[in-house]
Design a protein around this motif. Sequence first.
Motif, mmCIF file in Angstrom:
data_model
loop_
_atom_site.group_PDB
_atom_site.id
_atom_site.type_symbol
_atom_site.label_atom_id
_atom_site.label_comp_id
_atom_site.label_asym_id
_atom_site.label_seq_id
_atom_site.Cartn_x
_atom_site.Cartn_y
_atom_site.Cartn_z
ATOM 1 N N PHE A 149 0.870 -1.178 0.000
ATOM 2 C CA PHE A 149 0.000 0.000 0.000
ATOM 3 C C PHE A 149 0.905 1.226 0.000
ATOM 4 N N ILE A 150 0.739 2.083 -1.007
ATOM 5 C CA ILE A 150 1.532 3.300 -1.085
ATOM 6 C C ILE A 150 0.606 4.509 -1.165
ATOM 7 N N GLY A 151 1.173 5.692 -0.930
ATOM 8 C CA GLY A 151 0.389 6.923 -1.010
ATOM 9 C C GLY A 151 0.901 7.918 0.001
ATOM 10 N N PRO A 152 0.503 9.193 -0.156
ATOM 11 C CA PRO A 152 1.004 10.234 0.739
ATOM 12 C C PRO A 152 0.548 10.019 2.186
ATOM 13 N N SER A 153 1.226 10.668 3.116
ATOM 14 C CA SER A 153 0.845 10.579 4.531
ATOM 15 C C SER A 153 -0.591 11.058 4.709
ATOM 16 N N GLY A 154 -1.321 10.381 5.605
ATOM 17 C CA GLY A 154 -2.672 10.827 5.924
ATOM 18 C C GLY A 154 -3.735 10.395 4.932
ATOM 19 N N CYS A 155 -3.376 9.478 4.015
ATOM 20 C CA CYS A 155 -4.367 9.086 2.999
ATOM 21 C C CYS A 155 -5.111 7.808 3.386
ATOM 22 N N GLY A 156 -4.865 7.290 4.602
ATOM 23 C CA GLY A 156 -5.657 6.150 5.074
ATOM 24 C C GLY A 156 -5.055 4.777 4.874
ATOM 25 N N LYS A 157 -3.810 4.696 4.411
ATOM 26 C CA LYS A 157 -3.183 3.381 4.167
ATOM 27 C C LYS A 157 -3.121 2.547 5.439
ATOM 28 N N SER A 158 -2.566 3.161 6.508
ATOM 29 C CA SER A 158 -2.395 2.409 7.760
ATOM 30 C C SER A 158 -3.742 2.129 8.409
ATOM 31 N N THR A 159 -4.656 3.095 8.313
ATOM 32 C CA THR A 159 -6.014 2.880 8.841
ATOM 33 C C THR A 159 -6.646 1.684 8.139
ATOM 34 N N PHE A 160 -6.551 1.659 6.816
ATOM 35 C CA PHE A 160 -7.139 0.547 6.058
ATOM 36 C C PHE A 160 -6.436 -0.768 6.416
ATOM 37 N N LEU A 161 -5.110 -0.730 6.524
ATOM 38 C CA LEU A 161 -4.366 -1.938 6.887
ATOM 39 C C LEU A 161 -4.899 -2.514 8.199
ATOM 40 N N ARG A 162 -5.164 -1.621 9.180
ATOM 41 C CA ARG A 162 -5.604 -2.090 10.500
ATOM 42 C C ARG A 162 -7.026 -2.645 10.486
ATOM 43 N N GLU A 201 4.802 -0.129 7.640
ATOM 44 C CA GLU A 201 6.119 0.510 7.488
ATOM 45 C C GLU A 201 7.185 -0.167 8.356
ATOM 46 N N PRO A 202 7.409 -1.459 8.141
ATOM 47 C CA PRO A 202 8.261 -2.214 9.069
ATOM 48 C C PRO A 202 9.731 -1.800 9.038
ATOM 49 N N CYS A 203 10.140 -1.036 8.032
ATOM 50 C CA CYS A 203 11.561 -0.672 7.921
ATOM 51 C C CYS A 203 11.831 0.800 8.142
ATOM 52 N N ILE A 257 1.885 -4.912 3.089
ATOM 53 C CA ILE A 257 2.855 -3.988 3.677
ATOM 54 C C ILE A 257 2.523 -2.552 3.287
ATOM 55 N N VAL A 258 2.528 -1.660 4.289
ATOM 56 C CA VAL A 258 2.435 -0.218 4.012
ATOM 57 C C VAL A 258 3.857 0.309 3.956
ATOM 58 N N THR A 259 4.194 1.049 2.901
ATOM 59 C CA THR A 259 5.536 1.608 2.807
ATOM 60 C C THR A 259 5.505 2.978 2.144
ATOM 61 N N HIS A 260 6.415 3.853 2.593
ATOM 62 C CA HIS A 260 6.600 5.149 1.934
ATOM 63 C C HIS A 260 7.788 5.093 0.984
ATOM 64 N N ASN A 261 8.436 3.934 0.927
ATOM 65 C CA ASN A 261 9.640 3.781 0.125
ATOM 66 C C ASN A 261 9.259 3.141 -1.214
ATOM 67 N N MET A 262 9.275 3.945 -2.270
ATOM 68 C CA MET A 262 8.853 3.438 -3.590
ATOM 69 C C MET A 262 9.730 2.284 -4.070
ATOM 70 N N GLN A 263 11.050 2.411 -3.820
ATOM 71 C CA GLN A 263 11.949 1.330 -4.246
ATOM 72 C C GLN A 263 11.592 0.039 -3.518
ATOM 73 N N GLN A 264 11.255 0.181 -2.240
ATOM 74 C CA GLN A 264 10.887 -1.007 -1.473
ATOM 75 C C GLN A 264 9.618 -1.647 -2.033
ATOM 76 N N ALA A 265 8.625 -0.823 -2.311
ATOM 77 C CA ALA A 265 7.384 -1.361 -2.885
ATOM 78 C C ALA A 265 7.682 -2.099 -4.183
ATOM 79 N N SER A 266 8.535 -1.503 -5.024
ATOM 80 C CA SER A 266 8.807 -2.141 -6.316
ATOM 81 C C SER A 266 9.644 -3.407 -6.148
ATOM 82 N N ARG A 267 10.483 -3.449 -5.103
ATOM 83 C CA ARG A 267 11.315 -4.640 -4.889
ATOM 84 C C ARG A 267 10.539 -5.804 -4.288
#
Length: 259
Positions: free
Chosen positions: A35-48, A175-177, A203-213
Amino acid sequence: MSKRIEVNDLNVYYSSFLAVEGVSLEIEPRTVTAFIGPSGCGKSTFLRTLNRMHEVIPGARVQGEVLIDGNNLYDSAVDPVLVRRQVGMVFQRPNPFPTMSIKENVLAGVRLNNKRMSKADADDLVEKSLQGANLWNEVKDRLDRPGSGLSGGQQQRLCIARTIAVSPEVILMDEPCSALDPISTLAIEDLIEELKQEYTIVIVTHNMQQASRVSDKTAFFNIAGTGKPGKLIEYDDTTTMFSNPSVKATEDYVSGRFG
């Protein structure tokens, strides 16, 4: 072991505030979904919402369905505690229990579920879980030392060992890393690759490279502005999302032209 997740028209509220609106998606077993996207867009809320963790916040509720292998987690007959055993969670900051030894940390969830086990079974489970988290060789000679004495990257793998000890079917990672250095981050990413042989991972991540990897599929969430609900904008195979997304906002976000 691992399970398919299906979300149908999910709305997430904090009291009267609509935080996430109208999310529908399907997650296949034994895959990694980012799950990617700017801060405050609900990624972590949705994950939970995928293991009913958001309910621990007073006033939080959902409308819609989250199905795991066809069973709705929000059915009134379902026990949230059982849901959280089936769907494990690894948080942003490593959170081993500071007063517990490494061994007791691994067994904490199992003990919480009142599982009585012999010392031999407990020792086997500790070894298996730590091996599953790629931590066994580093800590096998100091299992009785505090988990808080480990490095940040080791602590996060200890938390992953604690999560897999209760035999979940799905593992959520928020955001485990983000609190880890690059070498520890790589260790966790390698671990995710191994864990998906057995588990469904989100996984929720703000790291685009991580998401792609690490991920097979990527979901991009966005928000129209402060006070507006987060929405799922686009969801596709990760390679498509990063090379040829169908929505311009996705393209802007993954290429860093956003915000």
